[in-house]
Design an enzyme around this catalytic site. Structure first.
Site, PDB file in Angstrom:
ATOM      1  N   GLY A 228      92.943  52.604  46.906  1.00  0.00           N
ATOM      2  CA  GLY A 228      92.995  52.716  48.355  1.00  0.00           C
ATOM      3  C   GLY A 228      94.276  52.174  48.960  1.00  0.00           C
ATOM      4  O   GLY A 228      94.625  52.512  50.094  1.00  0.00           O
ATOM      5  N   GLU A 229      94.993  51.340  48.208  1.00  0.00           N
ATOM      6  CA  GLU A 229      96.213  50.729  48.725  1.00  0.00           C
ATOM      7  C   GLU A 229      97.342  51.759  48.770  1.00  0.00           C
ATOM      8  O   GLU A 229      97.598  52.480  47.800  1.00  0.00           O
ATOM      9  CB  GLU A 229      96.606  49.555  47.828  1.00  0.00           C
ATOM     10  CG  GLU A 229      97.794  48.760  48.329  1.00  0.00           C
ATOM     11  CD  GLU A 229      98.152  47.626  47.380  1.00  0.00           C
ATOM     12  OE1 GLU A 229      99.341  47.322  47.243  1.00  0.00           O
ATOM     13  OE2 GLU A 229      97.210  47.069  46.756  1.00  0.00           O
ATOM     14  N   ALA A 230      98.042  51.817  49.913  1.00  0.00           N
ATOM     15  CA  ALA A 230      99.068  52.836  50.135  1.00  0.00           C
ATOM     16  C   ALA A 230     100.167  52.791  49.076  1.00  0.00           C
ATOM     17  O   ALA A 230     100.611  53.838  48.590  1.00  0.00           O
ATOM     18  CB  ALA A 230      99.669  52.675  51.529  1.00  0.00           C
TER      19      ALA A 230
ATOM     20  N   LYS B 192     100.000  51.779  46.004  1.00  0.00           N
ATOM     21  CA  LYS B 192      99.498  52.258  44.708  1.00  0.00           C
ATOM     22  C   LYS B 192      99.352  53.776  44.710  1.00  0.00           C
ATOM     23  O   LYS B 192      99.663  54.437  43.710  1.00  0.00           O
ATOM     24  CB  LYS B 192      98.161  51.577  44.386  1.00  0.00           C
ATOM     25  CG  LYS B 192      98.302  50.088  44.103  1.00  0.00           C
ATOM     26  CD  LYS B 192      97.017  49.482  43.580  1.00  0.00           C
ATOM     27  CE  LYS B 192      97.227  48.029  43.153  1.00  0.00           C
ATOM     28  NZ  LYS B 192      96.021  47.448  42.537  1.00  0.00           N
ATOM     29  N   ILE B 193      98.883  54.320  45.840  1.00  0.00           N
ATOM     30  CA  ILE B 193      98.812  55.776  45.971  1.00  0.00           C
ATOM     31  C   ILE B 193     100.211  56.364  45.838  1.00  0.00           C
ATOM     32  O   ILE B 193     100.425  57.381  45.171  1.00  0.00           O
ATOM     33  CB  ILE B 193      98.189  56.177  47.321  1.00  0.00           C
ATOM     34  CG1 ILE B 193      96.740  55.695  47.414  1.00  0.00           C
ATOM     35  CG2 ILE B 193      98.251  57.687  47.523  1.00  0.00           C
ATOM     36  CD1 ILE B 193      96.098  55.940  48.763  1.00  0.00           C
TER      37      ILE B 193
END
Length: 276
Positions: A138-140, A142-143
């Site tokens: 969910g972390e930007a 990491k995406i």
């Protein structure tokens, strides 16, 4: 009958009658039994490694290192194959591990993504397959790392093609993730959802300063709007030890888990991966 013969093959003092011995003889039967026991032990070891990894990835990596199943020290390419092929792993934990910024994790991530064959696929089709292998964090940031790795692999597999560089594929891949959330999140009001015009507008000039073909973006919008991208939430089965005499039949019982009826003609996707 096979179990009885197999049991006897493991005990030198209890050899089976001659009519029960296969053409290869007792020694080959014992070797097959030994291989079977080794395989079972390996499966148990992998299950324990998966449980440790799901609790804490570093514990799983430690257990894998100590198991002797892979080369020590662990090599990113080997570990990437293990992570992709081990279906017991929690996909959310796997996604967090792959998207970690550490140098070794980055090498594993590149090898993991490099294991996909995206040739001649549409970008949304490739993204669907990619996101079934793990749960997108969910972390930007990491995406961002996962989409950057995906875009590089997709561009390399389809170059020359519609994209002039990997950056264009990256921006569109990220845009597809946002569109998927926009079109299918129950928290979005009907009037607030993105339109095809808005999607085209948001992706202007992303291809090295040029526009992607409108028909490509419209097709992506239609595909995502009609069929949500599943992100590591599917159920998978594995059939092993097939040979030329094996026949496999797969039956599906379609159950509607939603309160509203499914419209007639709604497409769904089944993926079969065959390895030789």
């Amino acid at each position: 009958e096979f179990r009885r013969v197999l049991f006897r093959s493991l005990h030198p003092t209890e050899l089976p009658p001659k009519d029960e011995v296969p053409a290869g003889g007792v020694e080959e039967m014992r070797a097959a039994a030994s291989a079977l026991l080794t395989n079972k032990a390996t499966k148990r070891a992998i299950q324990k490694i998966a449980e440790a990894f799901d609790a804490k990835p570093r514990l799983g990596i430690k257990a894998l290192t100590e198991s002797g199943l892979l080369t020590v020290p662990l090599q990113p390419a080997e570990l990437a194959v293990f992570l992709r092929e081990t279906v017991q792993l929690d996909k959310a934990v796997l996604g967090d591990y792959l998207s970690d910024p550490a140098e070794f994790n980055s090498a594993v991530r590149d090898a993991f993504v490099g294991g996909f064959d995206f040739r001649e696929m549409t970008i949304d089709g490739a993204l669907r397959i990619f996101l079934q292998a793990f749960r997108l964090p969910g972390e930007a940031q990491k995406i961002d790392r996962m989409m950057e790795a995906f875009a590089a692999a997709y561009f390399a597999a389809n170059s020359p093609g519609v994209f002039e560089n990997a950056d264009g594929a990256y921006v569109l891949a990220f845009s597809i993730i946002m569109l998927n959330t926009d079109r299918h999140s129950p928290n979005m009001g009907k009037n607030a959802r993105m339109t095809v015009e808005g999607f085209l507008r948001n992706n202007r000039g992303i291809n090295n300063g040029k526009d992607l073909p409108a028909e490509l973006l419209e097709a992506v919008f239609k595909s995502i709007s009609e069929n949500e991208v599943g992100m590591g939430q599917t159920t998978s089965w594995r059939v092993c030890s097939l040979n030329s005499n094996t026949s496999v039949a797969v039956y599906y019982e379609i159950v509607n888990q939603h309160s509203n009826p499914i419209p007639s003609g709604t497409p769904f996707y089944l993926q079969f991966c065959v390895r030789y």
